[in-house]
Design a protein around this motif. Structure first.
Motif, short mmCIF file in Angstrom:
data_model
loop_
_atom_site.label_atom_id
_atom_site.label_comp_id
_atom_site.label_asym_id
_atom_site.label_seq_id
_atom_site.Cartn_x
_atom_site.Cartn_y
_atom_site.Cartn_z
N MET A 163 45.15 38.22 40.79
CA MET A 163 45.16 39.13 39.31
C MET A 163 45.35 40.67 39.66
O MET A 163 44.94 41.10 40.69
CB MET A 163 44.14 38.91 38.50
CG MET A 163 44.05 37.64 37.83
SD MET A 163 42.69 37.58 36.96
CE MET A 163 42.69 35.87 36.36
N ASP B 36 34.81 47.03 38.70
CA ASP B 36 34.44 45.60 38.28
C ASP B 36 32.94 45.50 37.67
O ASP B 36 32.59 44.68 37.01
CB ASP B 36 34.59 44.80 39.63
CG ASP B 36 36.20 44.64 39.98
OD1 ASP B 36 37.11 44.87 39.22
OD2 ASP B 36 36.23 44.17 41.14
N ASN C 168 31.45 34.95 42.91
CA ASN C 168 32.45 36.15 43.10
C ASN C 168 31.87 37.44 43.12
O ASN C 168 32.60 38.40 43.46
CB ASN C 168 33.53 35.87 42.15
CG ASN C 168 34.51 34.89 42.55
OD1 ASN C 168 35.33 34.94 43.46
ND2 ASN C 168 34.24 33.63 41.87
N ARG D 80 42.04 41.40 36.15
CA ARG D 80 40.88 40.94 36.72
C ARG D 80 39.57 41.61 36.11
O ARG D 80 38.62 40.42 35.96
CB ARG D 80 41.01 41.63 38.30
CG ARG D 80 39.75 41.62 39.27
CD ARG D 80 39.85 42.32 40.28
NE ARG D 80 38.56 42.30 41.24
CZ ARG D 80 38.72 41.76 42.45
NH1 ARG D 80 39.53 40.97 42.58
NH2 ARG D 80 37.63 41.72 43.13
N ARG D 81 39.39 42.63 35.79
CA ARG D 81 38.31 43.20 34.94
C ARG D 81 38.34 42.43 33.73
O ARG D 81 37.17 42.00 32.99
CB ARG D 81 38.43 44.79 34.78
CG ARG D 81 38.43 45.63 36.02
CD ARG D 81 38.84 46.92 35.88
NE ARG D 81 39.31 47.52 37.13
CZ ARG D 81 40.20 48.63 37.15
NH1 ARG D 81 40.31 49.32 36.14
NH2 ARG D 81 40.40 49.23 38.21
N PHE E 4 42.45 34.17 39.88
CA PHE E 4 41.68 35.53 39.93
C PHE E 4 42.11 36.32 41.32
O PHE E 4 42.29 37.23 41.32
CB PHE E 4 40.17 35.05 39.99
CG PHE E 4 39.34 36.54 39.97
CD1 PHE E 4 39.22 37.24 38.86
CD2 PHE E 4 38.67 36.86 40.97
CE1 PHE E 4 38.36 38.39 38.81
CE2 PHE E 4 37.99 37.93 41.20
CZ PHE E 4 37.88 38.72 40.13
#
Length: 550
Positions: free
Chosen positions: A496, A530, A522, A501-502, A493
């Motif tokens: 990324m 995000d 996180n 990532r999203r 992660f």
């Protein structure tokens, strides 16, 4: 006085900018973000989180510089095939920033359209929004009408003896920002919107002072603005012409006139826009030559085959909108219009040639989607037996196969998978372009199996430097809820790309307690975009089927 507008179950206060953001989202939900890349899963998110997205886009507008610094857009740019040997550059803009960018452009599009020359001259992307449909442009004024009206004018006017055809070299990628910025400022005198459009264009192009991202409607609208001055110059000089994007057709009485017009256009393009004409696509044709060439473009007729049946087939409106209120009726109309055609025979005849007629072949492939299931399967048996010869229209083939996958017979599906696996293992040139490979991944994602998971894992490992491929493979694995794969991916992660990532934030809701603990650990590191994806993942997991949305 403001009013309220309802989108499904969402209600929001109408302002000029709100309306533009709403139309932007509606358009993306309905038609996707480009006509080149695979349909993004964000269309489902934008629909589900419409209200929240409107609010977020307004906050971004109010605090533009900080928002841009916190979450700078990361775009996907890659080559797509054009014909047998050509390529064009295409860009998929970061989905959130694409919605914002399009909304800004739409907010000035009404004024932009007012300044353009009439539809008798320019046929490309005439702004005529339909909020309920989510459409932006007048569908009746298009490339086909551009060609058809040009043909009618040339044939019907005895004073026309020569026709100039030309187009601009690398048009979108060479549009000069400074000229475009001046045109934007003339429309938006307060510069509240134009300044932000200019900043985004500069951000998208990196350090270059030229170029628009190819593929989306915002760039199409801005490209028309870039040529608006040239359109007016041609008209005041008494030149009879028609234009569709960067394609010009100019009507002349003598060859001397034709050369004079070419000189004028070439000079003005370079002086005003820093653009040039493509040498190999610039032609001075006799009326008869132009007529023959244009009929070929419109009806798919080669010089030696003036088939009225083929011409009739090319004139059929094969495409229909599966999301429209009368989709079933549209489908039956298309199906009825095809009953007089031997589609399999037409396909067989086309495959006998050394080079296919690409517009005709695309029309033919799409027509099979409206044929009976048996005919559809028979067609794809033939198509995939000759897939290497059909590589110029590979994406069209894969898209139709993917959309109609459930209708195909089991042996046909097996043949398609086997042929594509051969392409992968043979390192075929067909799959060297990211777009072809991305559409192939989309096809494999239609059925979850150990074989499919193995193939997509191989593709992923071989393309870790590609944002597009890592994204579509991750999406397929999430759609299948492939727990072991997603759990392993969790470790990467921090490295990324924003796109993956999203998607992983959304997919983490499929990991049960493991995903819950990961999110808790996180979520303080998430940025505002995000957070939108995280909220959508939670919404889909608790109220709807998350895998289905992917």
């Amino acid at each position: 006085m403001s009013t309220k507008i309802t989108i499904d179950n969402f209600v929001y206060k109408e302002t000029e900018l709100n309306s533009s953001f709403a139309l932007s989202i509606k358009n993306i939900v309905k038609y996707g973000d480009t006509d080149i890349f695979p349909f993004p899963y964000e269309t489902r998110m934008f629909h589900d989180k419409f209200d929240d997205l409107i609010a977020s886009l307004n906050e971004t507008h109010s605090d533009f510089e900080n928002s841009l610094n916190e979450c700078p857009p990361v775009n996907i740019s890659t080559c797509s095939t054009v014909g047998y040997n050509g390529y064009r550059w295409a860009t998929q803009i970061d989905p959130y920033w694409n919605a914002y960018f399009l909304g800004l452009v739409l907010s000035i599009s009404k004024d932009l359209e007012k300044s353009r020359v009439t539809e008798d001259y320019v046929y490309s992307y005439r702004y005529s929004p339909n909020f309920e449909q989510g459409s932006l442009f007048n569908k009746d004024i298009n490339w086909r009408k551009f060609q058809s009206d040009s043909l009618d004018l040339a044939k019907g006017d005895p004073s026309i003896n020569y026709v100039v055809t030309c187009d601009i070299a690398d048009f979108y990628t060479r549009i000069y920002h400074h000229r475009l910025e001046n045109a934007l400022d003339r429309i938006d005198k307060n510069k509240n919107v134009s300044s932000k459009i200019k900043k985004l264009i500069q951000t998208f192009s990196g350090t270059n002072s030229y170029g628009l991202p190819v593929g989306g409607p915002a760039s199409r609208i801005l490209a028309e603005l870039a040529l608006d001055s040239l359109d007016h110059i041609l008209i005041i000089n008494g030149i009879r012409y028609k234009r569709y994007v960067d394609d010009f057709i100019i009507f002349c009485g003598t060859k001397e006139d034709a050369h004079s017009v070419l000189t004028l256009i070439s000079r003005k393009l370079m002086e005003n826009e820093g653009l040039t004409l493509q040498k190999h696509k610039t032609n001075i044709l006799s009326k008869d030559e132009f007529t023959s060439l244009t009929q070929s473009k419109l009806y798919g007729l080669d010089e030696d085959e003036g088939s009225p049946m083929k011409a009739k087939f090319m004139s059929l409106p094969i495409r229909f909108d599966p999301y429209s209120q009368n989709a079933a009726e549209q489908y039956e109309e298309v199906k009825e219009s095809l009953k007089d055609f031997d589609l399999l025979g037409m396909l067989s005849n086309e495959l006998q040639k050394s080079k296919i007629n690409q517009p005709y072949s695309k029309q033919l492939i799409r027509a099979f989607a409206a044929a009976e299931d048996k005919t559809l399967s028979d067609a794809f048996n033939v198509i995939f037996d000759s897939i290497s010869e059909l590589y110029p229209i590979f994406n069209t083939i894969i898209q139709v196969a993917t959309t109609n996958w459930l209708r195909l017979e089991a042996p046909t599906k097996d043949l398609i998978r086997r042929k594509i696996i051969e392409l992968i293992h043979n390192d075929s040139f067909i799959l060297k372009t990211e777009l072809n490979l991305a559409y192939t991944v989309k096809l494999f994602s239609k059925e979850n199996s150990v074989e499919s998971q193995t193939i997509l894992t191989e593709i992923y490992k071989s393309n870790t430097d590609s944002i597009l491929i890592t994204l579509v493979v991750t999406q397929a694995m999430a759609k299948w809820n492939t727990h072991y794969w997603l759990s392993e991916l969790r470790r990467t992660f921090p490295t990324m790309t924003p796109w993956q990532r999203r998607l992983f934030i959304v997919a983490s809701y499929l990991l049960g307690d493991e995903g819950k603990h990961w999110l808790t650990h996180n979520k303080k590191k998430f940025n505002f975009i995000d957070d939108l994806y995280r909220e959508w993942g939670a919404f889909r997991k608790t109220s709807r089927n998350l895998e289905e949305a992917l």
